[in-house]
Each structure stands twice: as C-alpha cells, then as structure tokens.
Design a protein around this motif. Structure first.
Motif, PDB file in Angstrom:
ATOM      1  N   ASN A  50      38.376 -69.402  63.314  1.00 26.20           N
ATOM      2  CA  ASN A  50      36.924 -69.390  63.123  1.00 26.20           C
ATOM      3  C   ASN A  50      36.267 -68.147  63.711  1.00 26.20           C
ATOM      4  N   GLY A  51      36.727 -67.722  64.876  1.00 29.35           N
ATOM      5  CA  GLY A  51      36.150 -66.528  65.483  1.00 29.35           C
ATOM      6  C   GLY A  51      36.368 -65.293  64.622  1.00 29.35           C
ATOM      7  N   LEU A  52      37.605 -65.119  64.145  1.00 30.88           N
ATOM      8  CA  LEU A  52      37.897 -63.980  63.278  1.00 30.88           C
ATOM      9  C   LEU A  52      37.141 -64.074  61.961  1.00 30.88           C
ATOM     10  N   ARG A  53      37.013 -65.279  61.422  1.00 27.35           N
ATOM     11  CA  ARG A  53      36.278 -65.463  60.163  1.00 27.35           C
ATOM     12  C   ARG A  53      34.806 -65.075  60.330  1.00 27.35           C
ATOM     13  N   ILE A  54      34.186 -65.503  61.418  1.00 29.06           N
ATOM     14  CA  ILE A  54      32.779 -65.152  61.670  1.00 29.06           C
ATOM     15  C   ILE A  54      32.616 -63.647  61.877  1.00 29.06           C
ATOM     16  N   ALA A  55      33.552 -63.042  62.611  1.00 27.10           N
ATOM     17  CA  ALA A  55      33.483 -61.601  62.853  1.00 27.10           C
ATOM     18  C   ALA A  55      33.618 -60.813  61.546  1.00 27.10           C
ATOM     19  N   LEU A  56      34.533 -61.239  60.687  1.00 27.40           N
ATOM     20  CA  LEU A  56      34.711 -60.550  59.403  1.00 27.40           C
ATOM     21  C   LEU A  56      33.470 -60.686  58.526  1.00 27.40           C
ATOM     22  N   GLN A  57      32.889 -61.887  58.515  1.00 29.89           N
ATOM     23  CA  GLN A  57      31.685 -62.078  57.702  1.00 29.89           C
ATOM     24  C   GLN A  57      30.523 -61.218  58.201  1.00 29.89           C
ATOM     25  N   PHE A  58      30.433 -61.040  59.507  1.00 28.08           N
ATOM     26  CA  PHE A  58      29.361 -60.199  60.051  1.00 28.08           C
ATOM     27  C   PHE A  58      29.636 -58.720  59.795  1.00 28.08           C
ATOM     28  N   TRP A  59      30.883 -58.290  60.013  1.00 26.34           N
ATOM     29  CA  TRP A  59      31.211 -56.870  59.912  1.00 26.34           C
ATOM     30  C   TRP A  59      31.198 -56.380  58.468  1.00 26.34           C
ATOM     31  N   TYR A  60      31.672 -57.220  57.542  1.00 20.00           N
ATOM     32  CA  TYR A  60      31.782 -56.808  56.139  1.00 20.00           C
ATOM     33  C   TYR A  60      30.730 -57.488  55.260  1.00 20.00           C
ATOM     34  N   SER A  61      29.601 -57.841  55.856  1.00 19.87           N
ATOM     35  CA  SER A  61      28.575 -58.554  55.082  1.00 19.87           C
ATOM     36  C   SER A  61      27.996 -57.691  53.965  1.00 19.87           C
ATOM     37  N   LYS A  62      27.986 -56.359  54.122  1.00 15.25           N
ATOM     38  CA  LYS A  62      27.428 -55.465  53.099  1.00 15.25           C
ATOM     39  C   LYS A  62      28.484 -54.920  52.136  1.00 15.25           C
ATOM     40  N   GLN A  63      29.748 -55.266  52.392  1.00 15.45           N
ATOM     41  CA  GLN A  63      30.817 -54.712  51.551  1.00 15.45           C
ATOM     42  C   GLN A  63      31.165 -55.686  50.429  1.00 15.45           C
ATOM     43  N   PRO A  64      31.203 -55.213  49.173  1.00 13.99           N
ATOM     44  CA  PRO A  64      31.577 -56.111  48.065  1.00 13.99           C
ATOM     45  C   PRO A  64      33.065 -56.418  48.085  1.00 13.99           C
ATOM     46  N   MET A  65      33.411 -57.678  47.849  1.00 12.32           N
ATOM     47  CA  MET A  65      34.811 -58.049  47.719  1.00 12.32           C
ATOM     48  C   MET A  65      35.366 -57.553  46.389  1.00 12.32           C
ATOM     49  N   PHE A  66      34.626 -57.763  45.316  1.00 13.00           N
ATOM     50  CA  PHE A  66      34.932 -57.201  44.003  1.00 13.00           C
ATOM     51  C   PHE A  66      33.657 -57.263  43.168  1.00 13.00           C
ATOM     52  N   TRP A  67      33.654 -56.521  42.066  1.00 10.14           N
ATOM     53  CA  TRP A  67      32.472 -56.420  41.223  1.00 10.14           C
ATOM     54  C   TRP A  67      32.602 -57.326  40.010  1.00 10.14           C
ATOM     55  N   ILE A  68      31.467 -57.884  39.594  1.00 11.78           N
ATOM     56  CA  ILE A  68      31.418 -58.719  38.393  1.00 11.78           C
ATOM     57  C   ILE A  68      31.058 -57.826  37.208  1.00 11.78           C
ATOM     58  N   PRO A  69      31.781 -57.940  36.087  1.00 14.99           N
ATOM     59  CA  PRO A  69      31.410 -57.134  34.910  1.00 14.99           C
ATOM     60  C   PRO A  69      29.952 -57.353  34.520  1.00 14.99           C
ATOM     61  N   GLU A  70      29.284 -56.280  34.185  1.00 13.42           N
ATOM     62  CA  GLU A  70      27.856 -56.331  33.889  1.00 13.42           C
ATOM     63  C   GLU A  70      27.585 -57.224  32.680  1.00 13.42           C
ATOM     64  N   GLY A  71      26.592 -58.113  32.837  1.00  9.95           N
ATOM     65  CA  GLY A  71      26.192 -58.994  31.754  1.00  9.95           C
ATOM     66  C   GLY A  71      26.961 -60.298  31.665  1.00  9.95           C
ATOM     67  N   TRP A  72      27.929 -60.519  32.557  1.00 12.83           N
ATOM     68  CA  TRP A  72      28.707 -61.762  32.504  1.00 12.83           C
ATOM     69  C   TRP A  72      27.899 -62.961  32.973  1.00 12.83           C
ATOM     70  N   VAL A  73      27.049 -62.782  33.950  1.00 12.07           N
ATOM     71  CA  VAL A  73      26.272 -63.894  34.516  1.00 12.07           C
ATOM     72  C   VAL A  73      24.815 -63.467  34.593  1.00 12.07           C
ATOM     73  N   PRO A  74      23.891 -64.424  34.618  1.00  8.40           N
ATOM     74  CA  PRO A  74      22.469 -64.079  34.741  1.00  8.40           C
ATOM     75  C   PRO A  74      22.169 -63.399  36.072  1.00  8.40           C
ATOM     76  N   GLY A  75      20.975 -62.814  36.160  1.00  7.70           N
ATOM     77  CA  GLY A  75      20.586 -62.079  37.350  1.00  7.70           C
ATOM     78  C   GLY A  75      20.519 -62.930  38.596  1.00  7.70           C
ATOM     79  N   TYR A  76      20.012 -64.170  38.465  1.00  2.03           N
ATOM     80  CA  TYR A  76      19.891 -65.011  39.653  1.00  2.03           C
ATOM     81  C   TYR A  76      21.271 -65.438  40.162  1.00  2.03           C
ATOM     82  N   VAL A  77      22.239 -65.557  39.248  1.00  2.00           N
ATOM     83  CA  VAL A  77      23.607 -65.879  39.679  1.00  2.00           C
ATOM     84  C   VAL A  77      24.214 -64.693  40.422  1.00  2.00           C
TER      85      VAL A  77
END
Length: 216
Positions: free
Chosen positions: A115-142
């Motif tokens: 849990n400690g490592l999980r919380i630290a990773l979420q805080f440290w990499y909160s601005k980093q994308p895990m991967f990108w969604i192809p444009e137009g696949w989902v609505p804007g609010y999603v």
C-alpha cells in the motif's frame, strides 16, 4: 526498470493474495521459516517444541496411572510433568514477545512495499499517462474520467489503471475459485446421480399400447 503498468498490476496481485491467504497466516508461516535458520530465537523455538511434546507425553502417561493404585509412579510423573510445564511456559512467554515484535516488523514492511508503494507511485506519477486512448474512441467526458486526477486528457492515469488492475485480479480470482470448487464437487459427486437407475425395468409401454394389448 520494469514497466510501470506491470509494477501496478503486480502490486494489486500481491494485495489480493495477502487478503485471500490472510496476513496472520502469512506471519505464522514466516515465523516458522524464520526459526528454521540460525536466528536468535531458533534454539528457543526448538526447545519449546521439544518441551511441548514432552508435556503431551507425560500428560498421557499420567492419565494412564492411578494415584491410588501406584502412588509412587504417579507422583514421579506428576513432578516431571509440572517441571516440563513450567519450563515450557517460561520459554513460550519469551518467544511470544519476540514473535509479537517479529509480526509488527513484518506488518510494517508489508505495508511499505504494498500500500505504501502504491500510494507513492500514484502521487509521483499522477501526471504521467500510462497509455493513450486512440482519438475519437470514447466521448470527451469519458476521457476526462480516465485521465483523473491529473493525467493529460486522452490518456489513462495511474489511478484508473490501478482500479482496473484491482478489478481484473478480483474477477479472475473469483473465477478460479469457482472453477476449483466446481472440480472438487464433481470429484465427490455420487455416481449415477440423476440417471434412470431407479426406473421401472418392467415398463409395459404407453397407456394406449396397454389397452391394445388387453383388447376391447
């Protein structure tokens, strides 16, 4: 360095296994393993095991001897039994203190690396994308939800990926449990259950056929 996607998934898998097996069960197994090695408590643990067996043996022998018929033998066994119980309680009391300290240390280490490592990773990499969604696949609010809280819009954040991994691990775990329980039930199923073993072997056919056989 391993991929952050894999690290988050492994953390969720470890948390699921710990919750499934139980933290206390894991602590007990590690305590037994710890005393198998030449540690400060290994000698005391072996001595406590030996004394426990001796107490059980003496108790059985004491129960098979009558204090009225053979008082001398009964008194000798009683003295040996009381001495073994006293020594066992003394060693066991000291071991319990070491075990509680060992369990506390294990709990702290386990929390830091899960849990400690999980919380630290979420805080440290909160601005980093895990991967990108192809444009137009989902609505804007999603897209906004998937990037919550601070990842770029159009990507999946580490928080959402963590939730997705937890959900997948839980579903797969439940499915495997159901399959295992189903296999056990099938193995112990009563042979012939649901078959026509108990049906009447002297079937004379349908009622109309019986009337034809009897005639008008």
């Amino acid at each position: 360095m391993p991929s952050l996607l894999i690290v988050v998934f492994v953390l969720q898998l470890a948390l699921h296994l710990i919750n499934t097996i139980g933290a206390n069960t894991i602590n007990e197994l590690l305590w037994i393993l710890y005393n198998r090695f030449p540690t400060p408590t290994s000698a005391s643990a072996q001595q406590a095991t030996t004394l426990k067996r001796e107490v059980i043996r003496l108790k059985r022998e004491l129960g098979g001897v009558s204090a009225q018929d053979d008082f001398a033998k009964w008194a000798k066994l009683r003295r040996q039994y009381d001495k073994a119980v006293g020594e066992f309680k003394k060693i066991d009391s000291a071991l319990r203190g070491h075990r509680n300290s060992f369990f506390s240390t294990l709990s702290t280490i386990r929390w830091l690396f899960t849990n400690g490592l999980r919380i630290a990773l979420q805080f440290w990499y909160s601005k980093q994308p895990m991967f990108w969604i192809p444009e137009g696949w989902v609505p804007g609010y999603v897209e906004w939800v998937l990037s919550f809280p601070r990842a770029p819009k159009g990507s999946v954040s580490i928080n959402i990926w963590d939730i997705a991994c937890a959900s997948i691990v839980k579903l797969v775990g439940e499915a495997l449990t159901a399959v295992c329980l189903g296999s056990v039930d099938a193995r112990y199923e009563i042979p012939g259950k649901g078959s026509n073993e108990g049906s009447n072997t002297w079937d004379t056919g349908s009622p109309l056929q019986s009337r034809r056989d009897r005639g008008p």
